[in-house]
Design an enzyme around this catalytic site. Structure first.
Site, PDB file in Angstrom:
ATOM      1  N   TYR A 144      -6.798   5.777   4.539  1.00 44.73           N
ATOM      2  CA  TYR A 144      -6.952   4.743   3.509  1.00 44.73           C
ATOM      3  C   TYR A 144      -6.067   3.535   3.791  1.00 44.73           C
ATOM      4  O   TYR A 144      -6.528   2.385   3.768  1.00 44.73           O
ATOM      5  CB  TYR A 144      -6.633   5.301   2.116  1.00 44.73           C
ATOM      6  CG  TYR A 144      -6.419   4.195   1.124  1.00 44.73           C
ATOM      7  CD1 TYR A 144      -7.484   3.440   0.660  1.00 44.73           C
ATOM      8  CD2 TYR A 144      -5.138   3.854   0.700  1.00 44.73           C
ATOM      9  CE1 TYR A 144      -7.294   2.373  -0.208  1.00 44.73           C
ATOM     10  CE2 TYR A 144      -4.932   2.800  -0.172  1.00 44.73           C
ATOM     11  CZ  TYR A 144      -6.015   2.066  -0.618  1.00 44.73           C
ATOM     12  OH  TYR A 144      -5.817   1.010  -1.468  1.00 44.73           O
ATOM     13  N   GLU A 178       0.823  -1.210   0.000  1.00 40.66           N
ATOM     14  CA  GLU A 178       0.000   0.000   0.000  1.00 40.66           C
ATOM     15  C   GLU A 178       0.862   1.267   0.000  1.00 40.66           C
ATOM     16  O   GLU A 178       0.538   2.240  -0.679  1.00 40.66           O
ATOM     17  CB  GLU A 178      -0.949   0.003   1.199  1.00 40.66           C
ATOM     18  CG  GLU A 178      -2.043  -1.040   1.138  1.00 40.66           C
ATOM     19  CD  GLU A 178      -3.001  -0.835  -0.025  1.00 40.66           C
ATOM     20  OE1 GLU A 178      -3.022   0.272  -0.610  1.00 40.66           O
ATOM     21  OE2 GLU A 178      -3.712  -1.795  -0.373  1.00 40.66           O
ATOM     22  N   CYS A 198     -25.696   2.346 -13.480  1.00 46.50           N
ATOM     23  CA  CYS A 198     -24.745   3.454 -13.341  1.00 46.50           C
ATOM     24  C   CYS A 198     -25.353   4.768 -13.827  1.00 46.50           C
ATOM     25  O   CYS A 198     -25.675   4.923 -15.016  1.00 46.50           O
ATOM     26  CB  CYS A 198     -23.466   3.153 -14.113  1.00 46.50           C
ATOM     27  SG  CYS A 198     -22.248   4.488 -14.042  1.00 46.50           S
ATOM     28  N   THR A 235       4.320  16.715  -7.485  1.00 51.08           N
ATOM     29  CA  THR A 235       2.887  16.926  -7.275  1.00 51.08           C
ATOM     30  C   THR A 235       2.532  18.395  -7.145  1.00 51.08           C
ATOM     31  O   THR A 235       1.589  18.883  -7.765  1.00 51.08           O
ATOM     32  CB  THR A 235       2.415  16.175  -6.007  1.00 51.08           C
ATOM     33  OG1 THR A 235       2.759  14.800  -6.132  1.00 51.08           O
ATOM     34  CG2 THR A 235       0.910  16.297  -5.846  1.00 51.08           C
ATOM     35  N   ASP A 265      -9.934   5.196  -1.605  1.00 53.53           N
ATOM     36  CA  ASP A 265      -8.887   5.892  -2.346  1.00 53.53           C
ATOM     37  C   ASP A 265      -9.505   6.529  -3.585  1.00 53.53           C
ATOM     38  O   ASP A 265     -10.729   6.579  -3.734  1.00 53.53           O
ATOM     39  CB  ASP A 265      -7.747   4.934  -2.713  1.00 53.53           C
ATOM     40  CG  ASP A 265      -8.179   3.884  -3.734  1.00 53.53           C
ATOM     41  OD1 ASP A 265      -9.395   3.756  -4.005  1.00 53.53           O
ATOM     42  OD2 ASP A 265      -7.285   3.195  -4.280  1.00 53.53           O
TER      43      ASP A 265
END
Length: 358
Positions: free
Chosen positions: A121, A38, A209, A303, A139
């Protein structure tokens, strides 16, 4: 029509039986391996992260083995994955588990959440998969799947929008097999309900959906707060003497902490070297040493930041090194040969420069 919660679970788990990815951490409930996978897969695609996972498990088969490693060794193993705070937190967390928990992972969500580098998470994923705790691991994949299928239009960039998704995700978790359910919904988002080109024509939720029924696959989930990336301009002075390069360890609370790079000049805009008031530049000019500037400016995207980077190689001589000894020491610049450099943890930007400059 809105899909019934039990029907949602049944369809998802049926899809997973046929379409699941066969990944090494799927064959175990070992919390160490689940945790490691993870952490590696945060901000990293499975294809890129898988070789790192396998190398880590080979080198550090247990949390005790990882805790015994040095931070430098862990950073070197992590090199190329980026977001290096993950590696530092990984190492620190391993040491905490060994020192405070006798090498045994806490077995519930709330306790896991207290460990360094483990957010909501990751804590939920470990708790659900390793300990079958009924808790929702949410997530980006889960945000996307639930927003599209249930037609949720609250902005997930807001606290309220995220809360709405979390509340629904918690209700949907399978009470009997939360481990399988958690892996199923993550795989569904990664393989079927993808960000740009979801496979709607073969989707088991096609009849239910809301995004598909209303042609809003491209607009859901809604997220309006775009990152405003900071621009930084780097000039690296690469001091070379015979078969060594002078490098320094980054220690400030900035990007690449604990990694090694070269003497760095940072400006608020792109400047030429002779426009920068710097003691090392002045020393180079004093000794009339030629500077070989790379023709191409490198752009490195993080980022929250965009780095614009140039490399300037300086072929030093003994006179220059003697005159600049105090300056080099002040910046903790030390000579390393090629073999020594190889084992140093380095940002991928520096690694690529070294590879291309041979």
């Amino acid at each position: 029509m809105t899909i019934n919660h039990s029907v949602f679970r049944d369809l998802l788990l049926s899809w997973y039986k046929v379409s699941q990815r066969f990944l090494p951490w799927r064959t175990t409930t070992d919390p160490y391996k689940i945790w490691l996978s993870e952490i590696i897969l945060q901000q990293t695609r499975v294809a890129q992260g898988l070789p790192y996972y396998e190398r880590f498990i080979t080198q550090y088969p247990t949390v005790i083995a990882l805790a015994k490693a040095t931070e430098q060794e862990v950073l070197r193993m992590w090199q190329g994955l980026g977001y290096y705070s993950r590696a530092r937190n990984l190492h620190s967390c391993a040491q905490t588990i060994v020192e405070q928990y006798n090498g045994i992972f806490p077995s519930n969500y709330q306790a896991l959440l207290k460990l360094r580098g483990i957010g909501p998470y990751t804590a939920a994923a470990i708790a659900a998969v390793s300990f079958k705790e009924v808790v929702a691991a949410v997530d980006g994949n889960v945000y996307r799947v639930l927003a599209r299928i249930f037609g949720l239009t609250e902005d997930i960039g807001t606290a309220y929008g995220r809360k709405q998704i979390h509340q629904l995700a918690t209700i949907l978790v399978d009470q009997i097999q939360p481990d399988t359910y958690s892996q199923a919904i993550m795989d569904f988002g990664a393989l079927q309900c993808t960000p740009a080109l979801p496979l709607c024509s073969t989707c088991v939720f096609q009849l239910y959906c809301i995004a598909f029924q209303t042609n809003r696959q491209k607009t859901l989930p809604i997220k309006t707060n775009k990152l405003n990336k900071k621009k930084r301009y780097f000039d690296y002075l690469v001091i070379r003497y015979k078969n060594t390069l002078y490098m320094t360890k980054r220690t400030s609370n900035d990007i690449w902490k604990g990694m090694y790079d070269f003497y760095l000049l940072e400006s608020k805009c792109r400047l030429e070297l002779d426009q920068i008031n710097d003691p090392l530049v002045a020393l180079v000019q004093k000794h009339n040493i030629r500077i070989n500037t790379a023709k191409k400016e490198e752009r490195h995207l993080l980022t929250h930041q965009s780095l614009f980077v140039r490399f300037h190689t300086i072929e030093a001589n003994q006179s220059f090194l003697k005159d600049g000894e105090d300056l080099l020491n002040a910046y903790t610049l030390h000579p390393f040969n090629q073999m020594e450099i190889e084992i140093l943890p380095k940002p991928i930007l520096i690694q690529n420069f070294l590879k291309n400059s041979h």
